[in-house]
Design a protein around this motif. Structure first.
Motif, short mmCIF file in Angstrom:
data_model
loop_
_atom_site.label_atom_id
_atom_site.label_comp_id
_atom_site.label_asym_id
_atom_site.label_seq_id
_atom_site.Cartn_x
_atom_site.Cartn_y
_atom_site.Cartn_z
N VAL A 85 37.65 14.14 62.55
CA VAL A 85 36.83 12.90 61.88
C VAL A 85 37.23 12.92 60.67
O VAL A 85 37.33 13.63 59.69
CB VAL A 85 35.22 13.16 62.08
CG1 VAL A 85 34.59 12.15 61.48
CG2 VAL A 85 34.87 13.37 63.44
N ILE A 144 27.61 11.71 62.89
CA ILE A 144 28.23 12.03 61.51
C ILE A 144 27.48 11.78 60.38
O ILE A 144 26.86 10.54 60.24
CB ILE A 144 29.49 11.17 61.63
CG1 ILE A 144 30.43 11.44 62.73
CG2 ILE A 144 30.26 11.36 60.38
CD1 ILE A 144 31.60 10.50 63.04
N ALA A 195 29.84 16.72 60.71
CA ALA A 195 29.57 16.14 62.24
C ALA A 195 29.10 16.97 63.19
O ALA A 195 29.70 18.15 63.54
CB ALA A 195 30.98 15.78 62.76
N TRP A 219 35.78 5.12 58.47
CA TRP A 219 35.82 6.35 59.34
C TRP A 219 36.57 6.21 60.73
O TRP A 219 36.79 5.41 61.25
CB TRP A 219 34.41 6.64 59.81
CG TRP A 219 33.44 7.09 58.71
CD1 TRP A 219 32.89 6.57 57.70
CD2 TRP A 219 33.55 8.48 58.28
NE1 TRP A 219 32.56 7.05 56.64
CE2 TRP A 219 32.68 8.39 56.88
CE3 TRP A 219 33.63 9.66 58.70
CZ2 TRP A 219 32.04 9.59 56.21
CZ3 TRP A 219 33.04 11.06 57.82
CH2 TRP A 219 32.32 10.97 56.69
N THR A 274 36.39 19.20 64.34
CA THR A 274 35.50 19.40 65.47
C THR A 274 35.76 20.17 66.47
O THR A 274 34.86 20.72 67.30
CB THR A 274 35.39 17.97 66.13
OG1 THR A 274 36.36 17.48 66.80
CG2 THR A 274 34.89 16.80 64.98
#
Length: 687
Positions: free
Chosen positions: A598, A648, A655, A590, A614
């Motif tokens: 993300v 997350i 998220a 990640w 996000t």
């Protein structure tokens, strides 16, 4: 100790894709990558306030003088939030006056003026504020800020005309302030290829100006403004990227140089108009004292007080290196101001006084070869965390920005914050087995030590210093990960340089592999390791005063055994920096992309399997102000970025915002609790 009320300054004058995991494996192209998932959703959380991350004295600028009542004093600027100004009795360390400087976290220069006032500068977040202090009334006045659009004012020196001359950043200007009229003259940008006028001094009525990170040395005629570039010889210019200080003492001009490994000082003879052959090596960033008895000046060579004979044109020992005082001051980051008894009549003859970054005020007799010290009552100020990481002992450690040599530690049992000795600026803090690795600025340095023992920073071993300038040109280490018994470190280059580096280091033997430009012209700011492969995120930005040559940050894979690059590709279109990567509980890699995505990559196929928008910016140019870690007990990851904390969920590919403000960094303690570092205070997430 007594102190006057803390006056606040009064305003007087304002101027205005995809990535391959192995060469033989398929690559998911940007066209084949998934569409962006739903954006983040807010969530509620409670926080327990643990108090300031760090509160300390951090003296960065010092000038000395006398008050009307005859007391010899030091004027000390200390960094913090906010920065502070203290007036200290040099004989006792008593604080006679102290004040905070609202809107400023960093001090600049401080110098007495011919009109009896004390002039100083501060910055961040304010732009280059110029102030005065009346040492009789202790009134502080903001004269101007943001002059000619400049962010920083450097190295103020008064000329024979009574005006204060200053260098600037980011446009390498020279400014002159006239206290009599309040007018400011702008001599303009001195050169287009350097952003800083860092060193400035008045020499026989002329203003000498030194730039960086491209080094030029100019002489400016005050009356006409005519500028002449000097051409120092090869032995002065070799390895020099900056002229950091210029001070005339008698017929000699002492010119401090950087980086040259350890900061050096060249000497120019005004009588013969030549540079002396001897380069004084390893000088600290402090100007020599005024001319003292026996026609000498005193200066610092590293942490050792030395003398220079102006008549004989040579350095000489004053016995400081063998003194008990040197041992007493051995852990100090440095001394940013020294003066001799000729400047301060309250001192005994043949005496030198200095004020360390941590507020220790020391005096040394060059005749008796003895010294003493006291802790001066410098007005302290809280400071936020510049970095955060979890040690092998489960404690959360926090580094400070350009500090006096401090690290904070959150005890996992009591949650008390301890103030420990450390480097000037800890950039990255990680566990390596049962040891703690701390990288620091400047010069891309790394130390390692055992945190389970009684804390002793001097016992930590320096295992790496890549160094500014040739041959490595590296300055900051932000990516660190264990690779078996070895350590991988990713770095940002020196001022004026593009091209970071990946270094693989064996801390036991010191053996290392240094690979610059793994991703050409990009910095390496985050690292992770799995199964013999090092994964890294880059930034298109290099050292300060550089213009990126590439458009998009990349995620790269390095084969440690083969010492070769496997691949390097874009994972989020348009991202300028990949500030964080970490393996999640689902086995995916990640990461955070600077523009607010993300993402997750399958390391077995190289496919980008998740992208989650996000709406939050992640990190600065180098990826600071972000964190990312896996919480196995919960089966999720947590990320700090955009001033928020996100949870997350790798299964749902979501998220969610857990904390929506005052989040600079986050870490998971050994007690499985999450700690957040805000602008000043530290919090624990209550669950």
């Amino acid at each position: 100790m007594m102190s006057d009320p803390q006056h606040r300054p009064t305003r007087r004058h304002l101027l205005g894709g995809g990535i391959a995991a192995l060469a033989a494996l398929p690559v998911a192209s940007a066209l084949g990558a998934p569409a962006l998932a739903d954006p983040v959703r807010p969530a509620a959380a409670s926080l327990i306030d643990l108090g300031p991350a760090l509160a300390s004295v951090n003296v960065r600028s010092v000038a000395f003088g006398q008050l009307q009542d005859g007391r010899s004093v030091a004027y000390a600027l200390s960094n913090g939030d906010p920065a502070t100004l203290s007036v200290l009795d040099v004989l006792t360390g008593e604080r006679i006056f102290g004040t905070e400087i609202p809107g400023a976290e960093l001090g600049g220069f401080v110098t007495p003026g011919p009109d009896g006032l004390i002039y100083f500068t501060c910055r961040s977040p304010m732009k280059g504020g110029l102030f005065s202090l009346d040492p009789v009334s202790f009134e502080v006045t903001l004269i101007a800020e943001g002059i000619s659009g400049q962010s920083v004012l450097y190295d103020g020196s008064f000329g024979p005309d009574g005006r204060l001359y200053m260098g600037t950043y980011p446009n390498a200007r020279v400014l002159a302030y006239d206290p009599a009229t309040g007018e400011i003259e702008d001599y303009g940008t001195q050169t287009e290829d350097a952003a800083y006028v860092f060193g400035l001094g008045v020499v026989d009525g002329e203003v000498w100006v030194g730039t960086g990170p491209v080094p030029h040395l100019f002489r400016i005629d005050i009356a006409s403004g005519e500028r002449t570039e000097m051409q120092p010889p090869a032995h002065v210019m070799e390895g020099t990227d900056w002229f950091t200080g210029i001070a005339q003492r008698g017929d000699l001009v002492f010119v401090r140089l950087s980086p040259r490994g350890t900061y050096d000082m060249a000497v120019y003879d005004q009588l013969t108009e030549t540079w002396l052959e001897e380069i004084v090596e390893g000088t600290f960033d402090t100007a020599p004292t005024a001319v003292a008895r026996l026609n000498r000046v005193y200066y610092l060579q590293g942490d050792v007080l030395m003398g220079y004979d102006l008549r004989m044109r040579r350095t000489l020992s004053v016995g400081f290196e063998d003194s008990a005082l040197r041992e007493e001051l051995s852990e100090a980051v440095g001394t940013y101001g020294i003066a001799s008894s000729e400047e301060l009549p309250g001192l005994s003859p043949y005496t030198v006084v200095g004020l360390n970054t941590d507020g220790v005020l020391w005096t040394y007799s060059t005749r008796r070869k003895q010294g003493s010290s006291v802790i001066a009552d410098v007005l302290a100020s809280p400071a936020g965390a510049h970095s955060i990481g979890t040690g092998p002992d489960g404690a959360v450690y926090m580094g400070a920005y350009l500090s006096s040599g401090v690290i904070g530690r959150i005890d996992p049992e009591t949650e008390e914050i301890e103030r420990l000795r450390g480097p000037k600026q800890a950039d990255t803090i990680v566990a390596h087995g049962q040891q703690l690795v701390i990288s620091s600025y400047p010069g891309a340095v790394a130390h390692i030590g055992d945190p389970s023992a009684a804390w002793d920073w001097s016992a930590f071993d320096q295992i790496l210093m890549l160094g500014r300038g040739a041959p490595n040109y590296q300055d900051r280490i932000f990516g660190v990960t264990s690779v078996g018994d070895r350590i991988a470190l990713g770095s940002v280059p020196d001022y004026g340089q593009l091209g970071g580096a990946l270094t693989i280091l064996d801390p036991a033997t010191g053996d290392l592999e240094f690979h610059r430009d793994v991703v050409p012209q990009q910095s390496i700011v985050t690292l992770a390791h799995s199964d013999g492969l090092v994964y890294g995120g880059t930034s298109i930005h290099g050292g300060l005063s550089t213009t990126p040559a590439q458009d998009t940050a990349q995620l790269f894979i390095w084969d440690v055994a083969a010492a070769a690059l496997v691949s390097a590709e874009e994972v989020v279109p348009g991202a300028k920096v990949i500030p964080e990567i970490a393996f999640g509980p689902d086995g995916l890699l990640w990461g955070l992309a600077g523009e607010g995505t993300v993402f997750a990559v399958d390391p077995t196929t190289g496919a980008v399997v998740h992208r989650i928008a996000t709406g939050l910016p992640f990190g600065n140019n180098w990826g600071l102000l972000t964190s990312l870690f896996s919480r196995t007990s919960e089966g999720c990851l947590y990320a700090a970025g955009g001033n928020a904390l996100l949870r997350i969920d790798p299964v749902a590919a979501t998220a969610d915002v857990v904390v929506d403000s005052d989040v600079r960094y986050a870490a998971l303690g050994g007690n499985d609790r999450i700690y957040l570092a805000g602008e000043i205070n530290v919090y624990r997430l209550e669950e």
